[in-house]
Design a protein around this motif. Structure first.
Motif, PDB file in Angstrom:
ATOM      1  N   TYR A 108      33.666  48.089  91.027  1.00 42.85           N
ATOM      2  CA  TYR A 108      33.339  49.470  90.654  1.00 42.85           C
ATOM      3  C   TYR A 108      31.972  49.892  91.187  1.00 42.85           C
ATOM      4  O   TYR A 108      31.747  51.084  91.446  1.00 42.85           O
ATOM      5  CB  TYR A 108      33.424  49.657  89.141  1.00 42.85           C
ATOM      6  CG  TYR A 108      32.561  48.728  88.337  1.00 42.85           C
ATOM      7  CD1 TYR A 108      31.247  49.075  88.005  1.00 42.85           C
ATOM      8  CD2 TYR A 108      33.046  47.508  87.878  1.00 42.85           C
ATOM      9  CE1 TYR A 108      30.446  48.224  87.274  1.00 42.85           C
ATOM     10  CE2 TYR A 108      32.257  46.655  87.129  1.00 42.85           C
ATOM     11  CZ  TYR A 108      30.959  47.004  86.835  1.00 42.85           C
ATOM     12  OH  TYR A 108      30.168  46.158  86.106  1.00 42.85           O
TER      13      TYR A 108
ATOM     14  N   PHE B  28      32.583  51.112  94.599  1.00 51.15           N
ATOM     15  CA  PHE B  28      33.198  52.433  94.498  1.00 51.15           C
ATOM     16  C   PHE B  28      32.141  53.500  94.236  1.00 51.15           C
ATOM     17  O   PHE B  28      32.125  54.557  94.879  1.00 51.15           O
ATOM     18  CB  PHE B  28      34.245  52.440  93.379  1.00 51.15           C
ATOM     19  CG  PHE B  28      34.863  53.789  93.134  1.00 51.15           C
ATOM     20  CD1 PHE B  28      35.851  54.267  93.967  1.00 51.15           C
ATOM     21  CD2 PHE B  28      34.427  54.581  92.076  1.00 51.15           C
ATOM     22  CE1 PHE B  28      36.404  55.521  93.755  1.00 51.15           C
ATOM     23  CE2 PHE B  28      34.982  55.829  91.851  1.00 51.15           C
ATOM     24  CZ  PHE B  28      35.974  56.300  92.699  1.00 51.15           C
ATOM     25  N   LYS B  29      31.232  53.220  93.305  1.00 48.94           N
ATOM     26  CA  LYS B  29      30.196  54.185  92.953  1.00 48.94           C
ATOM     27  C   LYS B  29      29.263  54.466  94.126  1.00 48.94           C
ATOM     28  O   LYS B  29      28.731  55.577  94.249  1.00 48.94           O
ATOM     29  CB  LYS B  29      29.391  53.676  91.758  1.00 48.94           C
ATOM     30  CG  LYS B  29      30.154  53.704  90.447  1.00 48.94           C
ATOM     31  CD  LYS B  29      29.471  52.894  89.360  1.00 48.94           C
ATOM     32  CE  LYS B  29      28.133  53.438  88.982  1.00 48.94           C
ATOM     33  NZ  LYS B  29      27.532  52.679  87.837  1.00 48.94           N
ATOM     34  N   SER B  30      29.070  53.460  94.989  1.00 44.06           N
ATOM     35  CA  SER B  30      28.155  53.643  96.122  1.00 44.06           C
ATOM     36  C   SER B  30      28.859  54.198  97.357  1.00 44.06           C
ATOM     37  O   SER B  30      28.266  54.298  98.431  1.00 44.06           O
ATOM     38  CB  SER B  30      27.472  52.320  96.461  1.00 44.06           C
ATOM     39  OG  SER B  30      28.414  51.368  96.921  1.00 44.06           O
ATOM     40  N   GLY B  31      30.137  54.550  97.207  1.00 41.47           N
ATOM     41  CA  GLY B  31      30.861  55.203  98.293  1.00 41.47           C
ATOM     42  C   GLY B  31      31.623  54.280  99.221  1.00 41.47           C
ATOM     43  O   GLY B  31      32.192  54.746 100.216  1.00 41.47           O
ATOM     44  N   GLU B  32      31.676  52.978  98.889  1.00 42.32           N
ATOM     45  CA  GLU B  32      32.407  52.021  99.733  1.00 42.32           C
ATOM     46  C   GLU B  32      33.886  52.002  99.337  1.00 42.32           C
ATOM     47  O   GLU B  32      34.438  50.978  98.924  1.00 42.32           O
ATOM     48  CB  GLU B  32      31.792  50.629  99.600  1.00 42.32           C
ATOM     49  CG  GLU B  32      30.349  50.552 100.056  1.00 42.32           C
ATOM     50  CD  GLU B  32      29.750  49.187  99.795  1.00 42.32           C
ATOM     51  OE1 GLU B  32      29.999  48.261 100.600  1.00 42.32           O
ATOM     52  OE2 GLU B  32      29.034  49.035  98.780  1.00 42.32           O
ATOM     53  N   VAL B  33      34.513  53.142  99.487  1.00 44.32           N
ATOM     54  CA  VAL B  33      35.879  53.322  98.994  1.00 44.32           C
ATOM     55  C   VAL B  33      36.872  52.476  99.779  1.00 44.32           C
ATOM     56  O   VAL B  33      37.820  51.923  99.207  1.00 44.32           O
ATOM     57  CB  VAL B  33      36.266  54.819  99.036  1.00 44.32           C
ATOM     58  CG1 VAL B  33      37.720  55.012  98.598  1.00 44.32           C
ATOM     59  CG2 VAL B  33      35.333  55.625  98.135  1.00 44.32           C
ATOM     60  N   ASP B  34      36.659  52.330 101.069  1.00 48.84           N
ATOM     61  CA  ASP B  34      37.591  51.530 101.878  1.00 48.84           C
ATOM     62  C   ASP B  34      37.600  50.072 101.429  1.00 48.84           C
ATOM     63  O   ASP B  34      38.654  49.425 101.413  1.00 48.84           O
ATOM     64  CB  ASP B  34      37.235  51.624 103.368  1.00 48.84           C
ATOM     65  CG  ASP B  34      37.620  52.959 103.974  1.00 48.84           C
ATOM     66  OD1 ASP B  34      38.422  53.683 103.340  1.00 48.84           O
ATOM     67  OD2 ASP B  34      37.122  53.290 105.061  1.00 48.84           O
TER      68      ASP B  34
ATOM     69  N   GLN C 292      34.168  59.803  87.723  1.00 45.45           N
ATOM     70  CA  GLN C 292      34.471  58.530  88.394  1.00 45.45           C
ATOM     71  C   GLN C 292      35.662  57.824  87.763  1.00 45.45           C
ATOM     72  O   GLN C 292      36.454  57.191  88.469  1.00 45.45           O
ATOM     73  CB  GLN C 292      33.230  57.637  88.376  1.00 45.45           C
ATOM     74  CG  GLN C 292      32.123  58.124  89.293  1.00 45.45           C
ATOM     75  CD  GLN C 292      30.792  57.444  89.039  1.00 45.45           C
ATOM     76  OE1 GLN C 292      30.547  56.881  87.960  1.00 45.45           O
ATOM     77  NE2 GLN C 292      29.900  57.489  90.022  1.00 45.45           N
TER      78      GLN C 292
ATOM     79  N   GLN D  80      38.583  59.597  89.253  1.00 42.50           N
ATOM     80  CA  GLN D  80      38.737  59.280  90.676  1.00 42.50           C
ATOM     81  C   GLN D  80      39.266  57.858  90.898  1.00 42.50           C
ATOM     82  O   GLN D  80      40.161  57.646  91.720  1.00 42.50           O
ATOM     83  CB  GLN D  80      37.397  59.446  91.391  1.00 42.50           C
ATOM     84  CG  GLN D  80      36.934  60.889  91.502  1.00 42.50           C
ATOM     85  CD  GLN D  80      35.509  61.003  92.028  1.00 42.50           C
ATOM     86  OE1 GLN D  80      34.702  60.071  91.906  1.00 42.50           O
ATOM     87  NE2 GLN D  80      35.171  62.147  92.596  1.00 42.50           N
TER      88      GLN D  80
END
Length: 247
Positions: free
Chosen positions: A104, A107-113, A146, A149
């Motif tokens: 998580y 995810f929070k830091s934008g590393e969605v891939d 979040q 999302q």
């Protein structure tokens, strides 16, 4: 209502966290496993190094109790390779449910891939081995946005990559119960966080973990729509009592 088949009786503290010896920790784990057998709970949720012990005790008791364990617990920051290695070991030892801690923080830091990759790979592994997979999103570490999302991300990945008959075997789970919050805020399932998860993870099921301490709270979660409840006070809850557990 018989809540027992909703309850994942849980013992996840290490000996170090309890401030006890490893021998004492094993005895507590045995007590939790035996209690879950005797009380006819849905599942016993234990650390990976206790799965083989649970498997042996359940077989000896001729019980239908299922075994769940946690992967990359409690922070979820390990690499995908490490997650897969730990999951494979749990599968080999006889786990039925694999509760992965989602990364998580990535995810929070934008590393969605990165998060998508681990969810897809680990879900594939679990389903290929006929296991139930749960993704712990750690709601206390997330904003409402979040939570929405991340619940949607997991749902959409599952819907896009797996058959409909698999959907009921992939849960979105609220919490580890080990996250440290500021100002004594709840670190587990709340009505508001679970409602957001239910609304945005559907058709995937939701597990409420952490903070469910009474029979009435368990019933409230079930009436909201959760399919599982994780608690280390399962016996007290099932008997209509309150418990002062911290998970």
């Amino acid at each position: 209502m018989n809540v027992r088949q909703y309850l994942d009786s849980t013992y996840l503290k290490t000996a170090e966290q309890e401030g006890i010896s490893e021998t004492e920790s094993v005895l507590i784990a045995k007590r939790f496993i035996q209690e879950a057998i005797d009380e006819h709970f849905k599942l016993i949720m234990i650390r990976p190094n206790r799965v083989a012990l649970a498997k042996k005790m359940i077989a000896e008791a001729h019980s239908n109790l299922q075994i769940g364990t946690v992967i990359d617990f409690p922070e979820g920051k390990s690499s995908l390779d490490e997650k897969v290695l730990e999951a494979n070991e749990a599968i080999k030892n006889g786990a039925d449910d694999l509760d992965f801690v989602c990364n998580y923080e990535a995810f929070k830091s934008g590393e969605v891939d990165l998060v998508k990759q681990e969810i897809l790979a680990c879900t594939t592994l679990g389903l290929a081995n006929h296991k139930v997979v749960k993704w712990i999103i750690e709601v206390a570490a997330l904003t409402d946005t979040q939570i929405i999302q991340l619940s949607c991300l997991i749902k959409n990945l599952v819907i896009s990559n797996f058959k409909e008959e698999s959907f009921s075997s992939v849960f979105v789970k609220s919490s580890t119960g080990f996250f440290k919050t500021k100002n004594n805020l709840p670190n587990g399932a709340t009505v508001s966080s679970i409602t957001l998860m239910l609304e945005n993870a559907f058709p995937l099921p939701v597990k409420a973990a952490g903070g469910v301490r009474t029979y009435d709270e368990a019933i409230e979660m079930i009436q909201l729509g959760v399919k599982r409840i994780g608690t280390s006070g399962a016996k007290a809850i099932a008997n209509g009592e309150s418990t002062q557990i911290d998970y």
